[in-house]
Design a protein around this motif. Structure first.
Motif, short mmCIF file in Angstrom:
data_model
loop_
_atom_site.label_atom_id
_atom_site.label_comp_id
_atom_site.label_asym_id
_atom_site.label_seq_id
_atom_site.Cartn_x
_atom_site.Cartn_y
_atom_site.Cartn_z
N ALA A 8 0.20 18.06 -10.68
CA ALA A 8 0.77 16.72 -10.47
C ALA A 8 2.06 16.56 -11.29
O ALA A 8 3.02 15.95 -10.83
CB ALA A 8 -0.24 15.65 -10.85
N GLU A 9 2.07 17.14 -12.48
CA GLU A 9 3.29 17.07 -13.31
C GLU A 9 4.43 17.83 -12.63
O GLU A 9 5.57 17.38 -12.65
CB GLU A 9 3.02 17.65 -14.69
CG GLU A 9 4.22 17.56 -15.60
CD GLU A 9 3.93 17.99 -17.03
OE1 GLU A 9 4.80 17.78 -17.88
OE2 GLU A 9 2.85 18.54 -17.28
N GLN A 10 4.13 18.95 -12.02
CA GLN A 10 5.17 19.71 -11.31
C GLN A 10 5.65 18.95 -10.08
O GLN A 10 6.83 18.99 -9.75
CB GLN A 10 4.63 21.09 -10.93
CG GLN A 10 4.40 21.97 -12.13
CD GLN A 10 3.64 23.24 -11.80
OE1 GLN A 10 3.15 23.41 -10.69
NE2 GLN A 10 3.53 24.12 -12.78
N ASP A 11 4.74 18.24 -9.41
CA ASP A 11 5.12 17.48 -8.22
C ASP A 11 5.86 16.19 -8.57
O ASP A 11 6.66 15.70 -7.77
CB ASP A 11 3.87 17.13 -7.40
CG ASP A 11 3.24 18.35 -6.76
OD1 ASP A 11 3.90 19.41 -6.68
OD2 ASP A 11 2.05 18.25 -6.35
N HIS A 12 5.55 15.62 -9.75
CA HIS A 12 6.14 14.33 -10.14
C HIS A 12 6.65 14.42 -11.59
O HIS A 12 6.11 13.75 -12.48
CB HIS A 12 5.08 13.22 -10.02
CG HIS A 12 4.41 13.19 -8.69
ND1 HIS A 12 5.02 12.70 -7.56
CD2 HIS A 12 3.19 13.62 -8.29
CE1 HIS A 12 4.20 12.81 -6.53
NE2 HIS A 12 3.09 13.37 -6.95
N PRO A 13 7.67 15.23 -11.85
CA PRO A 13 8.13 15.45 -13.23
C PRO A 13 8.73 14.20 -13.89
O PRO A 13 8.78 14.13 -15.12
CB PRO A 13 9.19 16.55 -13.09
CG PRO A 13 9.63 16.47 -11.67
CD PRO A 13 8.46 15.98 -10.88
N ASP A 14 9.11 13.21 -13.10
CA ASP A 14 9.69 11.99 -13.65
C ASP A 14 8.63 11.00 -14.13
O ASP A 14 8.96 10.01 -14.77
CB ASP A 14 10.59 11.33 -12.61
CG ASP A 14 9.85 11.08 -11.30
OD1 ASP A 14 9.06 11.95 -10.89
OD2 ASP A 14 10.08 10.02 -10.68
N GLN A 15 7.36 11.27 -13.85
CA GLN A 15 6.27 10.37 -14.27
C GLN A 15 5.59 10.92 -15.51
O GLN A 15 5.64 12.12 -15.79
CB GLN A 15 5.28 10.22 -13.12
CG GLN A 15 5.92 9.59 -11.89
CD GLN A 15 4.97 9.55 -10.70
OE1 GLN A 15 3.80 9.90 -10.79
NE2 GLN A 15 5.49 9.10 -9.56
#
Length: 172
Positions: A8-15
């Motif tokens: 999820a961090e790789q998919d949404h690095p801005d979060q």
């Protein structure tokens, strides 16, 4: 869960919610290990509170950033967040019962790895009886190792008529 949070961090690095949840789980694991090493049945509530709050807030923020889509099919991130919310008691059980439940299932995965390797190398077992015997020996040796007995000593005891047996837990 940690692998899925990393994805999820790789998919949404801005979060940041996924990092917050991973941090909370890692800190709870540290507290659980400390409690277990100290012979305590659980983590002191005042030590766990900030991490539990961080976990639940991270899940809530993540759900607010990934609202439910119309229809049945949801994104992997939404599905993960819903599981973390709906199954929080299961996910956090290692923190509630540190002496009984490990944080990860790595022990179970490690026990299966030799089986998968054997199948990959040989293609399969030659017979069901051979597979059953091989798995029985593997299970015996894995259990003995988990209780501090080396594979050599477990086999030696088995062949000398002094079969090792795991202790029986008494339920109270």
């Amino acid at each position: 869960m940690v692998r899925e949070l990393t994805a999820a961090e790789q998919d949404h690095p801005d979060q940041r919610w996924h990092r917050q949840i991973r941090w909370a789980l890692a800190e709870l694991n540290t507290q659980a290990k400390a409690a277990k090493d100290a012979g305590l049945a659980d983590i002191a509530p005042e030590r766990a509170l900030i991490y539990l709050q961080s976990y639940h807030r991270g899940v809530a923020v993540g759900l607010s950033l990934h609202p439910r889509a119309p229809g049945r099919k949801q994104s992997p991130t939404r599905n993960l967040l819903q599981r973390l919310r709906d199954r929080a008691a299961d996910v956090l059980r290692f923190a509630d019962q540190p002496s009984l439940v490990p944080m990860t299932n790595n022990t179970g995965e490690r026990a299966l790895r030799p089986v998968k390797t054997q199948v990959k190398i040989s293609g399969c077992h030659q017979s069901e009886a051979g597979a059953t015997a091989w798995l029985a020996v593997r299970s015996y040796l894995d259990s003995a190792r988990k209780h501090g007995l080396s594979a050599f000593h477990a086999i030696h005891r088995a062949f000398t008529g002094n079969l090792w047996m795991p202790p029986v837990a008494q339920l109270t």
